[in-house]
Design an enzyme around this catalytic site. Structure first.
Site, PDB file in Angstrom:
ATOM      1  N   SER A  48       0.803  -1.223   0.000  1.00  0.00           N
ATOM      2  CA  SER A  48       0.000   0.000   0.000  1.00  0.00           C
ATOM      3  C   SER A  48       0.835   1.271   0.000  1.00  0.00           C
ATOM      4  CB  SER A  48      -0.940   0.010   1.206  1.00  0.00           C
ATOM      5  OG  SER A  48      -0.222  -0.148   2.413  1.00  0.00           O
ATOM      6  N   HIS A 273      -1.028   6.098   6.000  1.00  0.00           N
ATOM      7  CA  HIS A 273      -0.498   5.881   4.646  1.00  0.00           C
ATOM      8  C   HIS A 273      -0.092   7.219   4.027  1.00  0.00           C
ATOM      9  CE1 HIS A 273      -2.260   1.892   5.188  1.00  0.00           C
ATOM     10  NE2 HIS A 273      -1.427   1.517   4.244  1.00  0.00           N
TER      11      HIS A 273
END
Length: 295
Positions: A48, A273
């Site tokens: 990711s 993230h």
């Protein structure tokens, strides 16, 4: 010509013939180091931190959380490359060669995207092995609720001190194997291992990363160990390495200008993230590396 000279001439001819055959059959190592050019084919492999969920418009399998704002898309646009983005959120090193269940999607092994015509491959993988990253940002935060001033996650890890070092070693060995497999499939590809950024601050704490106060050094050390495994594996495998860690100093979750989202993102991203700034920085670093000849 004497019989001895005839045998020598024949032997030399045989050696030259074998050398010629060998030259044709072996991958041309120098081909792995040429500058990337417009029109080259590019395959992006990773988890990711490569797929960059939430940063842009969705692309690829829905379960992989790829977006067109990730560094592979930015790099491909900057250098006019033909991109195949095989990255997938939640991927582990094993998913380079085995299928991955990503949400409702059963995703093919990422290495299936690499072919003999591939010119460039980037690889960033490892932190999901052993469910380490998810445990660090989710489980450790849950433990902190009952012990906000302590180091509950570090204390838990110390109960099984051999687990994390084993995972780091396995990640390094796996990356070496993956690079070898890439070059088997694409002998003339330029292979670049991309490291992780600084996610957890070197000092201090912040609400955006709700760990126990004593767990910040532990968490930072875990990410740094993954980065060292990536860097060392790239060197062992003969791949190039892009150092994102150094370039993201001061831009961790708790930084004044964070490039990594905290528990509640303040702009387009997913919790824990990258933001768009981090992905652009990575794209710029990789572009700088592959635009010139490899070391």
């Amino acid at each position: 010509m004497s019989a001895w000279h005839a045998r020598m001439a024949a032997g030399c001819a045989l050696v030259l013939a074998l050398a010629a055959c060998t030259s044709d059959d072996k991958p041309d190592a120098s081909g792995n180091k040429r500058p990337v050019e417009a029109g080259d084919t590019y395959v992006a492999l990773g988890d990711s931190y490569t797929s960059a969920p939430g940063v842009g418009a969705p692309t690829g399998p829905a379960g992989c959380l790829q977006t067109d704002g990730n560094y592979p898309h930015l790099l491909a646009a900057a250098l006019d490359l033909e991109l195949t983005d095989a990255s997938c959120g939640g991927a582990k090193t094993e998913n380079m060669t085995t299928r991955q269940q990503a949400g409702g999607d059963s995703v093919r092994p990422q290495l299936d995207a690499v072919t003999k015509t591939t010119d460039l491959v980037t690889l960033s993988i490892g932190a999901n092995n052993g469910e380490v990253y998810g445990s660090l940002v989710i489980t450790c935060a849950q433990l902190a609720v009952g012990n906000p001033t302590g180091a509950p996650c570090s204390d838990l890890a110390q109960q099984n001190p051999d687990v994390l070092p084993k995972i780091f070693d396995e990640v390094g060995a796996s990356i070496v194997e993956i690079v070898g497999e890439i070059l088997e499939r694409a002998p003339k590809a330029r292979v670049v291992v991309v490291g992780y950024p600084q996610i957890i601050p070197a000092t201090g704490t912040c609400p955006e990363l709700p760990l126990g106060a004593g767990d910040y050094p532990f968490g930072r050390g875990v990410i740094e160990q993954f980065v060292e495994a990536q860097r060392d594996a790239a060197a062992e495998a003969g791949a190039e390495y892009v150092d994102v860690w150094t370039a993201t100093e001061g831009h961790d979750i708790c930084g004044e200008e964070p490039w990594i989202a905290g528990v509640r993102p303040t702009r387009n991203a997913t919790a824990y993230h990258p933001y768009a700034e981090e992905q652009q920085a990575v794209a710029d670093l990789v572009e700088e590396t592959v635009s010139g000849p490899g070391a």
